[in-house]
Design a protein around this motif. Structure first.
Motif, short mmCIF file in Angstrom:
data_model
loop_
_atom_site.label_atom_id
_atom_site.label_comp_id
_atom_site.label_asym_id
_atom_site.label_seq_id
_atom_site.Cartn_x
_atom_site.Cartn_y
_atom_site.Cartn_z
N PHE A 48 -33.75 37.12 76.32
CA PHE A 48 -33.89 35.70 76.01
C PHE A 48 -35.09 35.50 75.10
CE2 PHE A 48 -35.69 31.48 77.00
CZ PHE A 48 -34.62 30.69 76.62
N ILE A 49 -34.91 34.74 74.01
CA ILE A 49 -36.00 34.42 73.10
C ILE A 49 -36.28 32.92 73.20
CG2 ILE A 49 -36.76 34.34 70.70
CD1 ILE A 49 -34.85 36.75 70.23
N LEU A 50 -37.46 32.57 73.65
CA LEU A 50 -37.85 31.18 73.79
C LEU A 50 -38.20 30.62 72.42
CD1 LEU A 50 -38.58 28.84 75.75
CD2 LEU A 50 -40.92 29.69 75.65
N SER A 51 -37.62 29.48 72.07
CA SER A 51 -37.93 28.85 70.79
C SER A 51 -37.66 27.35 70.89
CB SER A 51 -37.08 29.46 69.67
OG SER A 51 -35.72 29.12 69.84
N THR A 52 -38.08 26.63 69.87
CA THR A 52 -37.77 25.21 69.82
C THR A 52 -36.32 25.04 69.41
OG1 THR A 52 -38.45 25.06 67.52
CG2 THR A 52 -40.12 24.58 69.20
N GLY A 53 -35.74 23.90 69.72
CA GLY A 53 -34.35 23.64 69.38
C GLY A 53 -34.14 23.40 67.90
N CYS A 54 -35.17 23.13 67.19
CA CYS A 54 -35.08 22.83 65.76
C CYS A 54 -36.39 23.26 65.12
CB CYS A 54 -34.82 21.34 65.59
SG CYS A 54 -34.36 20.87 63.93
N GLU A 55 -37.10 22.35 64.55
CA GLU A 55 -38.39 22.68 63.95
C GLU A 55 -39.51 21.94 64.67
OE1 GLU A 55 -38.22 19.68 60.20
OE2 GLU A 55 -37.04 21.49 60.09
N ILE A 56 -40.71 22.43 64.54
CA ILE A 56 -41.87 21.82 65.17
C ILE A 56 -42.48 20.83 64.17
CG2 ILE A 56 -44.17 22.27 66.13
CD1 ILE A 56 -43.06 25.11 66.77
N PRO A 57 -42.74 19.60 64.60
CA PRO A 57 -43.32 18.62 63.68
C PRO A 57 -44.64 19.10 63.08
CG PRO A 57 -42.59 17.55 65.70
CD PRO A 57 -42.48 19.03 65.92
N LEU A 58 -44.87 18.79 61.83
CA LEU A 58 -46.06 19.22 61.11
C LEU A 58 -47.34 18.76 61.79
CD1 LEU A 58 -47.18 20.64 58.62
CD2 LEU A 58 -46.96 18.48 57.38
N SER A 59 -47.31 17.60 62.42
CA SER A 59 -48.51 17.03 63.05
C SER A 59 -48.74 17.52 64.48
CB SER A 59 -48.42 15.51 63.03
OG SER A 59 -47.26 15.10 63.74
N THR A 60 -48.03 18.55 64.91
CA THR A 60 -48.18 19.05 66.27
C THR A 60 -49.58 19.61 66.48
OG1 THR A 60 -45.84 19.62 66.36
CG2 THR A 60 -47.29 20.70 67.97
N PRO A 61 -50.30 19.11 67.48
CA PRO A 61 -51.65 19.63 67.76
C PRO A 61 -51.60 21.10 68.20
CG PRO A 61 -51.30 17.52 68.87
CD PRO A 61 -49.97 17.97 68.34
N ILE A 62 -52.61 21.85 67.84
CA ILE A 62 -52.68 23.27 68.19
C ILE A 62 -52.64 23.48 69.71
CG2 ILE A 62 -55.21 23.44 68.17
CD1 ILE A 62 -52.76 26.12 66.89
N GLU A 63 -53.19 22.55 70.48
CA GLU A 63 -53.17 22.66 71.95
C GLU A 63 -51.73 22.69 72.48
OE1 GLU A 63 -56.87 21.04 70.46
OE2 GLU A 63 -54.88 20.15 70.34
N GLU A 64 -50.85 21.94 71.83
CA GLU A 64 -49.46 21.94 72.27
C GLU A 64 -48.79 23.26 71.95
OE1 GLU A 64 -47.42 18.46 70.91
OE2 GLU A 64 -48.81 17.12 71.91
N MET A 65 -49.12 23.85 70.83
CA MET A 65 -48.55 25.16 70.49
C MET A 65 -49.08 26.24 71.42
SD MET A 65 -46.35 24.54 68.34
CE MET A 65 -45.87 26.25 68.21
N GLU A 66 -50.35 26.15 71.79
CA GLU A 66 -50.92 27.12 72.74
C GLU A 66 -50.26 26.97 74.10
OE1 GLU A 66 -55.07 26.17 72.31
OE2 GLU A 66 -55.33 27.65 70.72
N THR A 67 -49.93 25.75 74.50
CA THR A 67 -49.25 25.52 75.76
C THR A 67 -47.85 26.14 75.74
OG1 THR A 67 -50.49 23.50 76.19
CG2 THR A 67 -48.39 23.75 77.35
N LEU A 68 -47.18 25.98 74.60
CA LEU A 68 -45.85 26.57 74.44
C LEU A 68 -45.92 28.08 74.57
CD1 LEU A 68 -42.81 26.31 73.71
CD2 LEU A 68 -43.53 26.55 71.33
#
Length: 53
Positions: free
Chosen positions: A33-53
């Protein structure tokens, strides 16, 4: 089984992102299983949210 909903970024809490990840992982087979977003990640996504992912 789906992927991480990209709408969870930039509008929901870090707990909501963790919940999305755990939901996918709970449905996933033990391997392959490869975890990924369903589409694309918004450009304004804070780095903290990406680290949480």
């Amino acid at each position: 089984m789906g992927n991480i909903n990209p709408n969870v970024f930039c509008r929901d809490s870090l707990d909501d992102i963790e919940h999305e990840v755990k939901s996918c992982m709970d449905c996933a087979p033990e391997k392959g299983f490869i975890l990924s977003t369903g589409c694309e990640i918004p450009l304004s996504t804070p780095i903290e949210e990406m680290e949480t992912l």
